[in-house]
Scaffold this active site. Sequence first.
Site, PDB file in Angstrom:
ATOM      1  N   SER A  21       0.474   2.910  -6.544  1.00  0.00           N
ATOM      2  CA  SER A  21       0.025   2.209  -5.338  1.00  0.00           C
ATOM      3  C   SER A  21       0.505   0.778  -5.181  1.00  0.00           C
ATOM      4  CB  SER A  21      -1.499   2.217  -5.263  1.00  0.00           C
ATOM      5  OG  SER A  21      -1.961   3.461  -4.788  1.00  0.00           O
TER       6      SER A  21
ATOM      7  N   SER B 293      -1.016   3.053  -2.030  1.00  0.00           N
ATOM      8  CA  SER B 293      -2.093   2.614  -1.163  1.00  0.00           C
ATOM      9  C   SER B 293      -2.046   1.139  -0.759  1.00  0.00           C
ATOM     10  CB  SER B 293      -3.434   2.900  -1.836  1.00  0.00           C
ATOM     11  OG  SER B 293      -3.621   2.047  -2.950  1.00  0.00           O
TER      12      SER B 293
ATOM     13  N   LYS C 197      -5.745  -7.565  -1.331  1.00  0.00           N
ATOM     14  CA  LYS C 197      -6.016  -6.159  -0.990  1.00  0.00           C
ATOM     15  C   LYS C 197      -7.523  -5.962  -0.819  1.00  0.00           C
ATOM     16  CE  LYS C 197      -5.005  -1.433  -2.564  1.00  0.00           C
ATOM     17  NZ  LYS C 197      -4.439  -0.578  -3.643  1.00  0.00           N
TER      18      LYS C 197
END
Lengths: 95, 492
Positions: free
Chosen positions: B182, B158, B78
Site C-alpha cells: 500500500s 491503499s 494518510k
Amino acid sequence: MSLDKDTVRNVAYLARIDVPEEDLDGLAGELSHILHFVERLKEVNTSGVEPMASVADMTLPERADEVTGGGIRAKILANAPDSREGFFLVPKVVE
Amino acid sequence: MTKLTDLSLAEARDGLAQKKFSAVELTSAYVAAMARHADLNAYITPTPELALECAKASDARRAKGVAGAMEGIPIGMKDLFCTEGVRSTAASRILENFVPPYESTVSANLRDAGAVMLGKTNLDEFAMGSANVTSYFGNVANPWTRNSDDKTLVPGGSSGGSAAAVAARLCLAATGTDTGGSIRQPAAFCGIVGLKPTYGRCSRWGIVAFASSLDQAGPMTRTVRDAAIMLGAMAGNDPKDSTSAPIPVPDFEKALTGNIKGLKVGVPKEYRPQGLSAEIAKTWDQGLAWLKDAGAEPVEISLPHTDYALATYYIVAPAEASSNLARYDGVRYGLRVDGEGGLDDLYCRTRAAGFGKEVQRRILIGTYVLSAGYYDAYYLKAQRVRALIAEDFRKAFETVDVILTPTAPTPAFAVGENEDDPITMYLNDVFTVPTSLAGLPGMSVPVGLSADGLPLGLQLIGKPFDEETVLKVGGVLESSAAFTARPSRGEG
C-alpha cells in the site's frame, strides 16, 4: 471449497453483518472464488513447519503493572453515539 | 527562483534554514495548490487553518534557534493515522465523524520534528485495496494520464491520496501505511518514492489497524533523500507498541553515499511470471544494468514459494482484519444504526451500513477461515507457508545484500478496470506481498515512463532493519534514472 447460501448467511451472522437475502447468492459466488484461489496452498508441503504468527524476532517486552493513563472519561464518551451519566448506552439486553 | 512547491524536502529544509523563505510562505504555497487541485480528491479532510497556525509556530521556534529534522515541512497525513482533534476516518462511513482524543505515535513524532500537517489524505477504506476505489469519500484521481487517452487513472492503493498529493505537489511528502504493498504500489503508479520500512521500525500505535502482523508506516516522497529524512523522523521504539523494535534509529541520510561497489544485487527468477508486461521486464533489466555500471554485482536468486504469497496473504490479512474490525460495533464510537431486534440487530445493521463491499468481503473471508473446523486448514496452513516465504528471503540474503524487482506488474490503470474480479485486483500486489509477509523493508523508486507516458517503479528489498542499504542503492538507481517527468495534472 464452494460456499452455499446457508454457510454465507451463518458467516455473516458470525461477523455481525446484515446481508440482505437477495445478496447471499452473489456473495457466495465471490467468496467461493477467493477460497478456490487460496486453496492452492494445499500443494505446499508444510510438515514440520511451525506457523509464523509474527516476523518480529523478539519476546514481548514486559513493563511494571502501573497505571500510566486514563481519567479521560469525558473525552472518550465524546465519540459515543449514545451515552448517559458517564456510561455507553445500548438497547436493553436483559428482559 | 524555483517555485516553492517544486523544492524537494531536503531543498526546502535547507531553504528554511537559510531563511530564504518562511514555513508560513511554504505552507501557504501548498495550501493554495491543494485548493486549486481539489478535483484530484487526494485529501479527505484538508486542514489549512491548522496548517498555517503550525507553520507560524514553526517559524517562531526557528527564530529562537530551535529546529527539528522536519522543521516547517508541509506534509499530508494518510487518514489512517489518528490525529488528536482532527477527524480520522480510515475512509470509512463507520468512522465518518470520529475525532480521536489522542495522536498516533508516528504523527506525533513528525509533529515533534517540526512537520506541518496540511490535512488527512484519502485511501482505500480501512487500507483495503490497490486502486483507491473503495473509499467512502470517493475515488482519488492519479495526476498522471496516458498519452493515448484522457481517462482518469487510479493512483494505486491503499495510500492513493498520499501518492497523488505528493506527485501533484499538494504536499511536500506524505505518510503512508503498507500491509501488502500500500505504500510501494501507489508510489510506482504516481512516479514517486515510497518506502515500507522493516516491520517494527515505526510504531503502529494510533494507526487504525488492518492486519496487525503486517501493517507498517512509511514515508512517501519525491526523492530518495527525502524518504531517508522523513523515515528518521517517523521511526523509533515506542513502549505503546509491543512489536516496535527496541533498536536505535540510524541517520538514514548518511547512508546515501552513492557507493555500491561490490554490492550483490539479487534477481529472483520467480518474479518473471508469464504475462509480465514487456515494458516492465525491460525496465527491470535497465535498472539492473545501471546498478552493474555503478559497480554492483547481479546475482540470480530463487525465492521458491513466491507463487504462494498472494494466497497466503489473502488468508492472513482478512483473518486479522476480521478480528481487528470487530471493534466497530456502533456502541463506543463511530456510526450507529438502531434496529428493533436489540443489541445484535444494532451490531448487524451498523456494520452493514458502515462498511463498504470490499471491507465486508474481507471480514467474511476472515471470519470463515478462522471459524471452527476451518482454522487449521486455512489459517494455520497460511501461517506455515508464511514461515517458508520468510525462510526463502533469509536464505537469499545469505548471498546477496539487496534484491531488485519490479514494484507492480503494470502501470496505473483506469478507474473501472480490474474491478470485475477481486483476484485480478489482488494481483497488483504480487511483487510487494512477499516482502510484507517476511516483514522486510521495501522501497519503490520511479525509474522511467511507459510507452504510454506512465511512470514505472522498481522495488528494492533489504535485510531486516537494513533500510540503509535499500536507501543507498535506491539513491544510485534514482541518479542513474534521472526521472524528471511530471504529471499532467497538479501544480505545473
